[in-house]
Design a protein around this motif. Structure first.
Motif, PDB file in Angstrom:
ATOM      1  N   LEU A  46     -26.039  -8.486   7.509  1.00  0.00           N
ATOM      2  CA  LEU A  46     -26.616  -7.530   6.571  1.00  0.00           C
ATOM      3  C   LEU A  46     -26.123  -7.733   5.141  1.00  0.00           C
ATOM      4  CD1 LEU A  46     -28.405  -4.962   6.301  1.00  0.00           C
ATOM      5  CD2 LEU A  46     -26.349  -3.612   6.801  1.00  0.00           C
ATOM      6  N   GLN A  47     -24.858  -8.164   4.985  1.00  0.00           N
ATOM      7  CA  GLN A  47     -24.239  -8.317   3.672  1.00  0.00           C
ATOM      8  C   GLN A  47     -24.392  -7.047   2.821  1.00  0.00           C
ATOM      9  OE1 GLN A  47     -22.421 -11.201   2.389  1.00  0.00           O
ATOM     10  NE2 GLN A  47     -22.373 -11.416   4.608  1.00  0.00           N
ATOM     11  N   PRO A  48     -23.904  -5.906   3.317  1.00  0.00           N
ATOM     12  CA  PRO A  48     -24.050  -4.657   2.562  1.00  0.00           C
ATOM     13  C   PRO A  48     -23.172  -4.654   1.315  1.00  0.00           C
ATOM     14  CG  PRO A  48     -22.576  -4.324   4.421  1.00  0.00           C
ATOM     15  CD  PRO A  48     -23.129  -5.717   4.559  1.00  0.00           C
ATOM     16  N   HIS A  49     -23.523  -3.801   0.365  1.00  0.00           N
ATOM     17  CA  HIS A  49     -22.721  -3.637  -0.841  1.00  0.00           C
ATOM     18  C   HIS A  49     -21.580  -2.651  -0.625  1.00  0.00           C
ATOM     19  CE1 HIS A  49     -26.622  -5.126  -2.421  1.00  0.00           C
ATOM     20  NE2 HIS A  49     -25.853  -5.783  -3.252  1.00  0.00           N
ATOM     21  N   LEU A  50     -21.708  -1.787   0.379  1.00  0.00           N
ATOM     22  CA  LEU A  50     -20.680  -0.796   0.672  1.00  0.00           C
ATOM     23  C   LEU A  50     -20.819  -0.361   2.121  1.00  0.00           C
ATOM     24  CD1 LEU A  50     -19.473   2.109  -1.550  1.00  0.00           C
ATOM     25  CD2 LEU A  50     -20.300   2.675   0.731  1.00  0.00           C
ATOM     26  N   ILE A  51     -19.672  -0.067   2.744  1.00  0.00           N
ATOM     27  CA  ILE A  51     -19.664   0.395   4.135  1.00  0.00           C
ATOM     28  C   ILE A  51     -19.041   1.783   4.197  1.00  0.00           C
ATOM     29  CG2 ILE A  51     -18.775   0.000   6.467  1.00  0.00           C
ATOM     30  CD1 ILE A  51     -18.716  -2.992   5.825  1.00  0.00           C
ATOM     31  N   ARG A  71     -10.810  -9.663   7.191  1.00  0.00           N
ATOM     32  CA  ARG A  71     -10.521 -11.083   7.378  1.00  0.00           C
ATOM     33  C   ARG A  71     -11.543 -11.963   6.664  1.00  0.00           C
ATOM     34  NH1 ARG A  71      -9.463 -11.029  13.952  1.00  0.00           N
ATOM     35  NH2 ARG A  71      -7.603  -9.701  13.929  1.00  0.00           N
ATOM     36  N   HIS A  72     -12.757 -11.440   6.479  1.00  0.00           N
ATOM     37  CA  HIS A  72     -13.798 -12.284   5.892  1.00  0.00           C
ATOM     38  C   HIS A  72     -14.606 -11.564   4.816  1.00  0.00           C
ATOM     39  CE1 HIS A  72     -16.928 -10.131   8.140  1.00  0.00           C
ATOM     40  NE2 HIS A  72     -16.128 -10.169   9.165  1.00  0.00           N
ATOM     41  N   SER A  73     -14.266 -10.326   4.481  1.00  0.00           N
ATOM     42  CA  SER A  73     -15.082  -9.598   3.526  1.00  0.00           C
ATOM     43  C   SER A  73     -14.228  -8.680   2.649  1.00  0.00           C
ATOM     44  CB  SER A  73     -16.141  -8.752   4.253  1.00  0.00           C
ATOM     45  OG  SER A  73     -16.873  -7.960   3.342  1.00  0.00           O
ATOM     46  N   SER A  74     -14.587  -8.598   1.362  1.00  0.00           N
ATOM     47  CA  SER A  74     -13.936  -7.662   0.440  1.00  0.00           C
ATOM     48  C   SER A  74     -14.873  -6.527   0.070  1.00  0.00           C
ATOM     49  CB  SER A  74     -13.482  -8.405  -0.828  1.00  0.00           C
ATOM     50  OG  SER A  74     -14.604  -8.986  -1.485  1.00  0.00           O
ATOM     51  N   VAL A  75     -15.931  -6.309   0.858  1.00  0.00           N
ATOM     52  CA  VAL A  75     -16.893  -5.245   0.589  1.00  0.00           C
ATOM     53  C   VAL A  75     -16.167  -3.901   0.511  1.00  0.00           C
ATOM     54  CG1 VAL A  75     -17.369  -4.935   3.065  1.00  0.00           C
ATOM     55  CG2 VAL A  75     -19.045  -4.177   1.373  1.00  0.00           C
ATOM     56  N   PRO A  76     -16.525  -3.029  -0.437  1.00  0.00           N
ATOM     57  CA  PRO A  76     -15.895  -1.707  -0.501  1.00  0.00           C
ATOM     58  C   PRO A  76     -16.120  -0.928   0.798  1.00  0.00           C
ATOM     59  CG  PRO A  76     -17.139  -2.149  -2.500  1.00  0.00           C
ATOM     60  CD  PRO A  76     -17.484  -3.247  -1.543  1.00  0.00           C
ATOM     61  N   ILE A  77     -15.050  -0.322   1.296  1.00  0.00           N
ATOM     62  CA  ILE A  77     -15.112   0.450   2.542  1.00  0.00           C
ATOM     63  C   ILE A  77     -14.621   1.861   2.281  1.00  0.00           C
ATOM     64  CG2 ILE A  77     -14.220   0.679   4.894  1.00  0.00           C
ATOM     65  CD1 ILE A  77     -14.059  -2.353   5.043  1.00  0.00           C
ATOM     66  N   GLU A  86      -2.226  13.446   6.254  1.00  0.00           N
ATOM     67  CA  GLU A  86      -1.905  12.487   5.205  1.00  0.00           C
ATOM     68  C   GLU A  86      -1.630  11.101   5.772  1.00  0.00           C
ATOM     69  OE1 GLU A  86       1.211  13.738   2.645  1.00  0.00           O
ATOM     70  OE2 GLU A  86       0.034  15.320   1.687  1.00  0.00           O
ATOM     71  N   MET A  87      -0.941  11.038   6.899  1.00  0.00           N
ATOM     72  CA  MET A  87      -0.619   9.743   7.488  1.00  0.00           C
ATOM     73  C   MET A  87      -1.868   9.004   7.940  1.00  0.00           C
ATOM     74  SD  MET A  87       2.420   9.203   6.896  1.00  0.00           S
ATOM     75  CE  MET A  87       2.373   7.608   7.709  1.00  0.00           C
ATOM     76  N   GLU A  88      -2.884   9.755   8.378  1.00  0.00           N
ATOM     77  CA  GLU A  88      -4.147   9.121   8.758  1.00  0.00           C
ATOM     78  C   GLU A  88      -4.793   8.480   7.531  1.00  0.00           C
ATOM     79  OE1 GLU A  88      -5.263   8.820  11.727  1.00  0.00           O
ATOM     80  OE2 GLU A  88      -3.913  10.152  12.800  1.00  0.00           O
ATOM     81  N   GLN A  89      -4.727   9.181   6.403  1.00  0.00           N
ATOM     82  CA  GLN A  89      -5.298   8.635   5.180  1.00  0.00           C
ATOM     83  C   GLN A  89      -4.507   7.421   4.703  1.00  0.00           C
ATOM     84  OE1 GLN A  89      -6.512  11.588   2.222  1.00  0.00           O
ATOM     85  NE2 GLN A  89      -6.290  13.200   3.757  1.00  0.00           N
ATOM     86  N   VAL A  90      -3.193   7.496   4.831  1.00  0.00           N
ATOM     87  CA  VAL A  90      -2.356   6.349   4.472  1.00  0.00           C
ATOM     88  C   VAL A  90      -2.719   5.152   5.336  1.00  0.00           C
ATOM     89  CG1 VAL A  90      -0.006   5.432   4.515  1.00  0.00           C
ATOM     90  CG2 VAL A  90      -0.432   7.710   3.567  1.00  0.00           C
ATOM     91  N   LEU A  91      -2.872   5.389   6.639  1.00  0.00           N
ATOM     92  CA  LEU A  91      -3.224   4.302   7.553  1.00  0.00           C
ATOM     93  C   LEU A  91      -4.575   3.709   7.188  1.00  0.00           C
ATOM     94  CD1 LEU A  91      -2.516   2.648  10.046  1.00  0.00           C
ATOM     95  CD2 LEU A  91      -3.488   4.475  11.466  1.00  0.00           C
ATOM     96  N   GLY A  92      -5.503   4.564   6.769  1.00  0.00           N
ATOM     97  CA  GLY A  92      -6.818   4.070   6.372  1.00  0.00           C
ATOM     98  C   GLY A  92      -6.743   3.136   5.179  1.00  0.00           C
ATOM     99  N   MET A  93      -5.927   3.510   4.182  1.00  0.00           N
ATOM    100  CA  MET A  93      -5.792   2.668   2.999  1.00  0.00           C
ATOM    101  C   MET A  93      -5.036   1.383   3.315  1.00  0.00           C
ATOM    102  SD  MET A  93      -7.460   4.690   1.141  1.00  0.00           S
ATOM    103  CE  MET A  93      -7.348   4.361  -0.594  1.00  0.00           C
ATOM    104  N   GLU A  94      -4.014   1.489   4.159  1.00  0.00           N
ATOM    105  CA  GLU A  94      -3.244   0.302   4.517  1.00  0.00           C
ATOM    106  C   GLU A  94      -4.052  -0.645   5.393  1.00  0.00           C
ATOM    107  OE1 GLU A  94       0.433   1.630   6.219  1.00  0.00           O
ATOM    108  OE2 GLU A  94       1.379   1.830   4.248  1.00  0.00           O
ATOM    109  N   SER A  95      -5.076  -0.126   6.055  1.00  0.00           N
ATOM    110  CA  SER A  95      -5.942  -0.982   6.877  1.00  0.00           C
ATOM    111  C   SER A  95      -6.936  -1.761   6.033  1.00  0.00           C
ATOM    112  CB  SER A  95      -6.698  -0.132   7.910  1.00  0.00           C
ATOM    113  OG  SER A  95      -5.804   0.528   8.784  1.00  0.00           O
ATOM    114  N   GLY A  96      -6.995  -1.439   4.725  1.00  0.00           N
ATOM    115  CA  GLY A  96      -7.898  -2.162   3.840  1.00  0.00           C
ATOM    116  C   GLY A  96      -9.013  -1.321   3.265  1.00  0.00           C
ATOM    117  N   GLY A  97      -8.999  -0.003   3.547  1.00  0.00           N
ATOM    118  CA  GLY A  97     -10.021   0.875   2.999  1.00  0.00           C
ATOM    119  C   GLY A  97      -9.822   1.118   1.513  1.00  0.00           C
ATOM    120  N   ASP A  98     -10.907   1.466   0.832  1.00  0.00           N
ATOM    121  CA  ASP A  98     -10.852   1.724  -0.603  1.00  0.00           C
ATOM    122  C   ASP A  98     -10.827   3.215  -0.933  1.00  0.00           C
ATOM    123  OD1 ASP A  98     -11.264  -1.077  -1.899  1.00  0.00           O
ATOM    124  OD2 ASP A  98     -12.768  -0.977  -0.328  1.00  0.00           O
ATOM    125  N   ASP A  99     -11.300   4.045  -0.013  1.00  0.00           N
ATOM    126  CA  ASP A  99     -11.278   5.494  -0.235  1.00  0.00           C
ATOM    127  C   ASP A  99     -11.416   6.183   1.118  1.00  0.00           C
ATOM    128  OD1 ASP A  99     -11.140   7.919  -1.552  1.00  0.00           O
ATOM    129  OD2 ASP A  99     -12.541   7.310  -3.120  1.00  0.00           O
TER     130      ASP A  99
END
Length: 237
Positions: A46-51, A71-77, A86-99
C-alpha cells in the motif's frame, strides 16, 4: 492538495469505520486493515503516508508490530489505544511510534495530530529541512535527510522526532534549550501534545547514545529544559 493515504490498523469495526468516514470527508484516502496476519506485507504493498495503529490486535500487539514495521519503513505511526498508562505510552514511543492517542478520543483532535504529522513529514516543514544534510558536534554527526547519526564510524537510525530533537540540541550546543522550544520544534500544534511525550523522546534518544557510552551528553535542567554537552562528544587523548 496532495491526496494522502492513511492505513488504519484497528480490529474494532465501529472505531475503524468512524475514523475512516471522518477522514474521508477531509479528502484523505483511507484504507482499513482486513487481514491482521499480513499487516507488514500490506504496508509494503500500500505504501501509506501514515499508519493509525491500535495496540490490542489479533495475532500480535501493536508495539511488536510497530517494531517490525520499523525494520523497513519510516512511515509516521500514530498509536490509538485504550491503554492510558504513562508506561504504555512510553513503550509505544520506544517501539518506534511518533504519537499516541488514548481512547476515548475526539475525532477533531485525531485529525489535528494527523495533519501535524503529515506536514512535518511531507509538507512545508519537511521541505524546509532538505537543504541541510549533515551537522556535527565533536565526534557525533547527524545526517538529517538520512535520519541517522554516526559516532566514530558506527551508525544508528533515528525516528523523525529524534532527528528534530538532536538537530535542535546540536544547533544550540552547550546552551539550555527550553522544553517549550523543544515542543515547538517537534510538534507545531503544541496544544494537542502531552508534555510527557517530549520526555519519552529525550529518553529514547539517550538510550541510543548510551549504546556508545555517551548517554550523559544530554543534560536535563529541571524546570527549564535540555542541554547538549559537547565535551562528552570529543574523543579524549
Amino acid at each position: 492538495m496532495m491526496s494522502y493515504t492513511i492505513f488504519i490498523v484497528e480490529d474494532d469495526p465501529i472505531i475503524a469505520g468512524s475514523v475512516r468516514d471522518f477522514l474521508t470527508r477531509y479528502g484523505y484516502r483511507v484504507v482499513t486493515a482486513t487481514d491482521f496476519e499480513r499487516i507488514p506485507e500490506t504496508v509494503r504493498e500500500l505504501q501509506p503516508h501514515l499508519i493509525i495503529l491500535d495496540v490490542q490486535l489479533p495475532y500480535q500487539d501493536g508495539f511488536h508490530l510497530c517494531r517490525e514495521l520499523r525494520r523497513h519503513s519510516s512511515v509516521p505511526i500514530l498509536f490509538l489505544s485504550g491503554r492510558t498508562g504513562e508506561m504504555e505510552q512510553v513503550l509505544g514511543m520506544e517501539s518506534g511510534g511518533d504519537d499516541y492517542v488514548t481512547k476515548p478520543f475526539h475525532l477533531e483532535v485525531l485529525l489535528a495530530k494527523i495533519r501535524a504529522m503529515l506536514r512535518r513529514t511531507y509538507g512545508e516543514y519537511a521541505s524546509a529541512e532538505q537543504p541541510v544534510h549533515e551537522q556535527c558536534r565533536g565526534d557525533l554527526c547527524l545526517r538529517l535527510n538520512a535520519a541517522e547519526m554516526v559516532w566514530r564510524g558506527e551508525l544508528q537510525t533515528l525516528t523523525k522526532n529524534e532527528v528534530k530533537l538532536l538537530a535542535l540540541l546540536m544547533e544550540h550546543a552547550d546552551q539550555v534549550v527550553s522544553r517549550e522550544e523543544c515542543l515547538t520544534a517537534l510538534w507545531e500544534d503544541v496544544a494537542f501534545v502531552d508534555d510527557n511525550t517530549l520526555t519519552v523522546n529525550v529518553t529514547r534518544l539517550r538510550k541510543k547514545l548510551a549504546r556508545w557510552g555517551i548517554d550523559d551528553a544530554i543534560v536535563t535542567h529541571r524546570g527549564w529544559g535540555y542541554q547538549l554537552n559537547t565535551n562528552r562528544l570529543v574523543k579524549k587523548p
